[in-house]
Design an enzyme around this catalytic site. Sequence first.
Site, mmCIF file in Angstrom:
data_model
loop_
_atom_site.group_PDB
_atom_site.id
_atom_site.type_symbol
_atom_site.label_atom_id
_atom_site.label_comp_id
_atom_site.label_asym_id
_atom_site.label_seq_id
_atom_site.Cartn_x
_atom_site.Cartn_y
_atom_site.Cartn_z
ATOM 1 N N GLY A 16 0.824 -1.202 0.000
ATOM 2 C CA GLY A 16 0.000 0.000 0.000
ATOM 3 C C GLY A 16 0.858 1.252 0.000
ATOM 4 O O GLY A 16 2.086 1.193 0.103
ATOM 5 N N LYS A 90 -9.538 0.706 2.722
ATOM 6 C CA LYS A 90 -9.551 2.141 3.030
ATOM 7 C C LYS A 90 -10.507 2.956 2.180
ATOM 8 O O LYS A 90 -10.766 4.113 2.493
ATOM 9 C CB LYS A 90 -8.139 2.713 2.868
ATOM 10 C CG LYS A 90 -7.650 2.743 1.427
ATOM 11 C CD LYS A 90 -6.347 3.525 1.288
ATOM 12 C CE LYS A 90 -5.963 3.680 -0.172
ATOM 13 N NZ LYS A 90 -4.744 4.503 -0.341
ATOM 14 N N LYS A 132 -10.917 9.911 9.658
ATOM 15 C CA LYS A 132 -12.320 9.534 9.441
ATOM 16 C C LYS A 132 -12.858 8.688 10.593
ATOM 17 O O LYS A 132 -14.060 8.424 10.673
ATOM 18 C CB LYS A 132 -12.470 8.801 8.111
ATOM 19 C CG LYS A 132 -12.295 9.712 6.901
ATOM 20 C CD LYS A 132 -12.479 8.985 5.600
ATOM 21 C CE LYS A 132 -12.449 9.955 4.419
ATOM 22 N NZ LYS A 132 -11.211 10.718 4.311
ATOM 23 N N VAL A 173 -3.848 11.789 3.038
ATOM 24 C CA VAL A 173 -2.488 11.634 2.518
ATOM 25 C C VAL A 173 -2.512 11.975 1.033
ATOM 26 O O VAL A 173 -2.939 11.164 0.201
ATOM 27 C CB VAL A 173 -1.954 10.212 2.754
ATOM 28 C CG1 VAL A 173 -0.530 10.082 2.210
ATOM 29 C CG2 VAL A 173 -1.988 9.876 4.237
#
Length: 367
Positions: A16, A90, A132, A173
């Site tokens: 990732g 995600k 979040k 990000v």
Amino acid sequence: MSTLKNKNILVTGSCGTVGTELIKQLLTDDQFSPARVIGIDNNESELFFQDQKYLSDSRANFFLADIRDLEKLNHVMAGIDVVFHTAALKHVVMCERSPMEAVQSNILGVENIVRAANSCGVKKVIFTSSDKAVNPTNVMGTTKLMGERLITAANSAKQGEGPIFASTRFGNVLGSRGSVLPIFQKQIEQGGPVTLTDNEMTRFIMSIEQSVRLVLESAELVKGGEVFITKMPVLRIADLAKAMIEELAPAYGYKPEDIAINMIGSKPGEKLYEELMSEEETRRTIELEQYFAVTPAFKGLYHDIDYSYDGEVSRSVDDPYNSSLQPVMSIDEIKQFLHEFKLLDRIGEDGEPTKRYWPGDKEETTS
């Protein structure tokens, strides 16, 4: 960093965005100098290429594994000192469409990490979360919040010399796959329009390098059970779009003023702002020079932990840091940020969409 020097380190989700940068910094920055770095992921193709990249580094080993598989985690975690747990589902849309899958990876996967770490005598576990998770409005945020709670509770409930567990909480990000940058870039490349959900939408932002630095420095600072949050700048998404249009339009043969910006309206469950912490969390947060450390609501059942840190700024925090209430970056400051971290150089990957959709959008267009 003394915490990582000559240590055996495991990175979950090594393919990732954050996992890839973690592997890179651990293996190429002399201040870390680990004895061994193991990366695991369930993405076979990306893992193969990652393995090829570090063929000449005898410290690096990569294995196909899924955090849903406790037996496999027990195997790869044997002899590991520090675990950086970045593997997760995600994408908000995908988690809404497949909520049970999100539970399997983002909640039960964390449980498996905790169990394996306890069984294998790991010294530290650092879990990567998301802003979040603060007052969540969707499945993804809720599962990340539960992941944080499981990590903190695991630290509280441990007995003896068990692992130290802690979390890090990211902002958006910029430059990660699925972020808004490649979407805006492709829209500009096609001559527009660039689509925004709301002109006043604000977000905390950080670069990939900054997010990974938070993870690595958390391993040094951690006492047990905290959630570490980097102090981050705030921008309006509309200003980000304007900055990108001004920087990229000429490269594609357009004048910036020729690229239209269309407002399409916010989606159900989409926040116009983000929060770094909840109101309740501020009462137990310690401000450091570059971070906030949210200490556990329930202190250790079997340990009396001293939550004191070098470079403390304040032990009284009353601002939950709502992005809509913080000063925002100017367009020139956004441009500087984009160039400083070479974010415009990373966009334009094949397969990136030209717009972002939300649960229900596809059904509306196909019904």
